[in-house]
Structures are given as structure tokens and as C-alpha cells.
Write a protein that holds these residues in place. Structure first.
Motif, PDB file in Angstrom:
ATOM      1  N   GLU A   1       8.920  51.905 -70.951  1.00  0.00           N
ATOM      2  CA  GLU A   1      10.151  51.142 -70.775  1.00  0.00           C
ATOM      3  C   GLU A   1      10.476  51.130 -69.290  1.00  0.00           C
ATOM      4  O   GLU A   1      10.211  52.098 -68.588  1.00  0.00           O
ATOM      5  CB  GLU A   1      11.274  51.799 -71.569  1.00  0.00           C
ATOM      6  N   THR A   2      11.042  50.016 -68.832  1.00  0.00           N
ATOM      7  CA  THR A   2      11.374  49.924 -67.410  1.00  0.00           C
ATOM      8  C   THR A   2      12.879  49.745 -67.245  1.00  0.00           C
ATOM      9  O   THR A   2      13.510  48.974 -67.976  1.00  0.00           O
ATOM     10  CB  THR A   2      10.624  48.755 -66.747  1.00  0.00           C
ATOM     11  N   TRP A   3      13.422  50.468 -66.298  1.00  0.00           N
ATOM     12  CA  TRP A   3      14.854  50.467 -66.026  1.00  0.00           C
ATOM     13  C   TRP A   3      15.067  50.212 -64.540  1.00  0.00           C
ATOM     14  O   TRP A   3      14.267  50.661 -63.717  1.00  0.00           O
ATOM     15  CB  TRP A   3      15.465  51.833 -66.374  1.00  0.00           C
ATOM     16  N   VAL A   4      16.163  49.523 -64.208  1.00  0.00           N
ATOM     17  CA  VAL A   4      16.503  49.368 -62.796  1.00  0.00           C
ATOM     18  C   VAL A   4      16.934  50.736 -62.275  1.00  0.00           C
ATOM     19  O   VAL A   4      17.687  51.451 -62.934  1.00  0.00           O
ATOM     20  CB  VAL A   4      17.660  48.359 -62.613  1.00  0.00           C
ATOM     21  N   ASP A   5      16.426  51.092 -61.101  1.00  0.00           N
ATOM     22  CA  ASP A   5      16.795  52.364 -60.504  1.00  0.00           C
ATOM     23  C   ASP A   5      18.275  52.296 -60.086  1.00  0.00           C
ATOM     24  O   ASP A   5      18.639  51.440 -59.292  1.00  0.00           O
ATOM     25  CB  ASP A   5      15.893  52.606 -59.281  1.00  0.00           C
ATOM     26  N   PRO A   6      19.108  53.181 -60.641  1.00  0.00           N
ATOM     27  CA  PRO A   6      20.537  53.115 -60.302  1.00  0.00           C
ATOM     28  C   PRO A   6      20.795  53.378 -58.810  1.00  0.00           C
ATOM     29  O   PRO A   6      21.838  53.018 -58.288  1.00  0.00           O
ATOM     30  CB  PRO A   6      21.168  54.207 -61.166  1.00  0.00           C
ATOM     31  N   ARG A   7      19.824  53.986 -58.119  1.00  0.00           N
ATOM     32  CA  ARG A   7      19.991  54.295 -56.695  1.00  0.00           C
ATOM     33  C   ARG A   7      19.560  53.127 -55.813  1.00  0.00           C
ATOM     34  O   ARG A   7      19.860  53.101 -54.621  1.00  0.00           O
ATOM     35  CB  ARG A   7      19.114  55.489 -56.294  1.00  0.00           C
ATOM     36  N   ASP A   8      18.721  52.223 -56.361  1.00  0.00           N
ATOM     37  CA  ASP A   8      18.068  51.250 -55.488  1.00  0.00           C
ATOM     38  C   ASP A   8      17.591  50.077 -56.339  1.00  0.00           C
ATOM     39  O   ASP A   8      16.649  50.202 -57.109  1.00  0.00           O
ATOM     40  CB  ASP A   8      16.873  51.967 -54.816  1.00  0.00           C
ATOM     41  N   GLU A   9      18.263  48.937 -56.142  1.00  0.00           N
ATOM     42  CA  GLU A   9      17.936  47.753 -56.970  1.00  0.00           C
ATOM     43  C   GLU A   9      16.507  47.260 -56.788  1.00  0.00           C
ATOM     44  O   GLU A   9      15.986  46.538 -57.628  1.00  0.00           O
ATOM     45  CB  GLU A   9      18.853  46.602 -56.564  1.00  0.00           C
ATOM     46  N   ALA A  10      15.894  47.625 -55.666  1.00  0.00           N
ATOM     47  CA  ALA A  10      14.524  47.163 -55.393  1.00  0.00           C
ATOM     48  C   ALA A  10      13.491  48.080 -56.035  1.00  0.00           C
ATOM     49  O   ALA A  10      12.293  47.891 -55.859  1.00  0.00           O
ATOM     50  CB  ALA A  10      14.289  47.083 -53.892  1.00  0.00           C
ATOM     51  N   ALA A  11      13.990  49.084 -56.785  1.00  0.00           N
ATOM     52  CA  ALA A  11      13.058  50.015 -57.427  1.00  0.00           C
ATOM     53  C   ALA A  11      13.289  50.023 -58.933  1.00  0.00           C
ATOM     54  O   ALA A  11      14.340  49.620 -59.431  1.00  0.00           O
ATOM     55  CB  ALA A  11      13.237  51.416 -56.849  1.00  0.00           C
ATOM     56  N   LEU A  12      12.269  50.466 -59.649  1.00  0.00           N
ATOM     57  CA  LEU A  12      12.352  50.591 -61.109  1.00  0.00           C
ATOM     58  C   LEU A  12      12.024  52.023 -61.488  1.00  0.00           C
ATOM     59  O   LEU A  12      11.278  52.712 -60.786  1.00  0.00           O
ATOM     60  CB  LEU A  12      11.299  49.711 -61.785  1.00  0.00           C
ATOM     61  N   LEU A  13      12.555  52.437 -62.631  1.00  0.00           N
ATOM     62  CA  LEU A  13      12.102  53.676 -63.248  1.00  0.00           C
ATOM     63  C   LEU A  13      11.218  53.272 -64.423  1.00  0.00           C
ATOM     64  O   LEU A  13      11.654  52.538 -65.314  1.00  0.00           O
ATOM     65  CB  LEU A  13      13.302  54.504 -63.729  1.00  0.00           C
ATOM     66  N   VAL A  14       9.966  53.693 -64.391  1.00  0.00           N
ATOM     67  CA  VAL A  14       9.039  53.392 -65.492  1.00  0.00           C
ATOM     68  C   VAL A  14       8.935  54.659 -66.335  1.00  0.00           C
ATOM     69  O   VAL A  14       8.459  55.691 -65.859  1.00  0.00           O
ATOM     70  CB  VAL A  14       7.646  52.995 -64.979  1.00  0.00           C
TER      71      VAL A  14
END
Ligand code: ATP
Ligand code: MG
Length: 285
Positions: free
Chosen positions: A13-26
Motif C-alpha cells: 500500500e502506498t501513502w503520502v508521506d505526512p512529512r513531505d508531499e514529494a515522498a511516499l511511504l510504501v
């Protein structure tokens, strides 16, 4: 921490990184798929194993190719510990870049019939599992539902442009060769591997997961006549023996099969890194 999910795949599952919109949490789950079907059973620790193997492999190739890996995320909810990669968010290209290093499976079947594999003429008298003279780049579509379809060289060019198509081939073959030598040095054989790339602006970046038993076919030692597969081959063989090839309800997996599968993923991680999986952060689902 407020979290927005942007994708739910078969396994991750992929989530927008709450710290950085240009990053994802996979976030890798313990789900397992075969023949493009997600099975009802979970394989304990599989998500953490995928994460651990992919992280090690991205670190391995990072000095040669641009990768999306930023870090193994530690500032996450406890249930995500050890199963989460922080990555650059990319515009993914709709292609699965498959590279094949060995004469196995359908390539071996067609070679025995007419001396070719994936439409390429091969030297005579190759044995099962022999290395191809050069690894073969055999890209496919990335289907959202159902099975991926092979893409010929012209079709790949039509999809992503000629220059980008050549770049995908070159980069995939380069990553395959880096990983294959690493595996070799550790007493494993990388039989074939799938890569996905995305764009950061115009720059091509290696993404998704690499070198995991979900994204590659891996054998312990040399291939021989009876390869000791360290990937999902065991599961596929068992399902086929039960008459399942992706249609209808899958048969329930026996717990010793699930345990054996888990053990093979552990072997890949520990053999590649020389570390004990017991020390990897987090706990099973
Ligand atoms: P399968 O791999 O079995 O085909 P899937 O592709 O449906 O399943 P997963 O692999 O479970 O999905 O989920 C990962 C998803 O994240 C994929 O769609 C992949 O293309 C996407 N992805 C991977 N890396 C990035 C990235 N850096 N930026 C954006 N999307 C990414
Ligand atoms: Mg995927």
C-alpha cells in the motif's frame, strides 16, 4: 499523524508521506499473490522480509543508478515498523521491465521446440538453466487487472517513446547485471527479475521493489537439473498440483507450505546481507 492512502496493490500500500508531499511511504503487507490472485492466507513476516531485501538491494545499486529509496522509515506507527520504505514519489511508467538471465520455464520449452527463446535465436546445445549469451530484456504491459502482456520493441517505443524505450532496456540490463553479480558472490543465482521505473521530472528512477522473491526468480547455488527455488515457485507448483491456475477459489494453503515459503524469504535476506532477520525491526502482522 494524518495519512492519505494513494494506492492499494496486491501486496503493498502506498501513502503520502505526512512529512513531505514529494515522498511516499510504501508499506508491504504479509499478503501473498500467485497467478495475479491474492490468496486469503498471510505469510508471517513477508512484508518485513520484502522491505528488508528491497532496501538492501537498492542500497547495493545506488552508487550506479538513481533509485527511489530515501530510507527505511522508522518514524511510523508500530504496526508499520520494518515494513515501510520512504521513497521519492514518481510518475510511474506503465511497463514491467523484465530481464531474464537463464534458460528456464517457457523459454526452455520454446528452445527445445525450435531453438529460440522470446523470439531470439540461441546457440545450439544449451542445457536447461544455462545462462543466455546476454540477458534478455522482455518488457510487458503493467495491467491494473489481470495478466501483463508482452511488449515488442516497437510497442515499447510507441508507449514511452524511442529514446525512453532504449533507456529502459539499458538501465534494466545494467541493474540486472549488478544484482546478478551480487547474488553470485553470495552463492545465489538470479534467474530473472522485474523492474519498474518512474520519472522525477525527466529523470528515469528505479522504483517499486527489486531483488525480492516477489519481483525475481531466485535459486540457491547453481541451477542444476533440480533447482532449489527461493521464491514463489514452490507455491505456484503446489497450486498447479491442486488444479489452481488463477481461476475460481484458491485451495487453502497448508501451514507447513506457508512456513516453508517464509523460510525461503528469510534465506534470501540472510544470505544476501549476512545479517540475522531476527534483528530486523518490527513484528509480524
Ligand atoms: P503486483 O506487483 O503484484 O503487480 P501491484 O503492482 O498491484 O501488484 P503492489 O506491488 O502491491 O501493486 O504495490 C506497489 C505499487 O506502488 C505499484 O503500483 C507500483 O507501481 C507503485 N510504486 C512503486 N514505487 C513507486 C514510486 N516511487 N512512486 C509512485 N508509485 C510507486
Ligand atoms: Mg507491484
Amino acid at each position: 499523524m494524518s495519512l492519505t492512502r494513494v494506492g492499494v496493490g496486491k501486496v503493498r500500500e502506498t501513502w503520502v508521506d505526512p512529512r513531505d508531499e514529494a515522498a511516499l511511504l510504501v508499506v508491504a503487507t504479509d499478503r501473498v499473490s500467485a497467478f495475479d490472485v491474492v490468496l486469503p492466507e498471510l505469510v508471517p513476516d513477508k512484508g518485513r522480509l520484502l522491505t528488508a531485501i528491497a532496501a538492501a538491494a537498492f542500497e547495493r545499486v545506488a552508487s550506479d543508478v538513481a533509485t527511489h529509496l530515501l530510507e527505511v522509515a522508522t518514524d511510523v506507527p508500530d504496526v508499520w515498523l520494518g515494513r515501510t520504505l520512504r521513497v521519492r514519489r514518481l510518475a510511474m511508467l506503465p511497463v514491467e521491465c523484465v530481464v531474464r538471465g537463464r534458460l528456464v520455464g517457457s523459454a526452455w520449452e520454446s528452445y527445445q521446440r525450435d531453438g529460440t527463446a522470446f523470439g531470439r535465436e540461441l546457440p545450439r546445445d544449451l542445457d536447461f538453466g544455462a545462462p543466455f549469451p546476454e540477458p534478455l530484456f522482455t518488457p510487458t504491459t503493467k495491467a491494473h487487472v489481470g495478466h501483463d502482456l508482452p511488449l515488442g520493441p516497437d510497442e515499447l517505443g510507441e508507449l514511452v517513446g524511442e529514446r525512453r524505450a532504449r533507456e529502459l532496456a539499458d538501465r534494466s540490463l545494467e541493474v540486472f547485471s549488478l544484482l546478478a553479480s551480487w547474488f553470485d558472490a553470495k552463492g545465489l543465482t538470479l534467474v530473472d527479475a522485474k523492474f519498474e521505473f518512474g520519472l522525477d521530472g525527466r529523470a528515469l528512477v528505479l522504483a517499486d521493489e527489486i531483488a525480492t522473491p516477489d519481483a525475481a526468480r531466485i535459486v540457491a547455488g547453481d541451477l542444476g537439473q533440480n533447482p532449489q527455488w527461493l521464491d514463489k515457485q514452490l507455491l505456484r507448483d503446489w497450486l498447479v498440483a491442486e488444479g489452481f491456475r488463477g481461476e475460481g477459489p484458491p485451495p487453502p494453503l497448508p501451514s507447513d507450505l506457508v512456513g516453508e515459503l517464509r523460510g525461503r524469504y528469510v534465506t534470501v535476506y540472510e544470505t544476501l546481507t549476512g545479517r540475522s532477520f531476527d534483528e530486523w525491526p518490527g513484528s509480524a502482522d
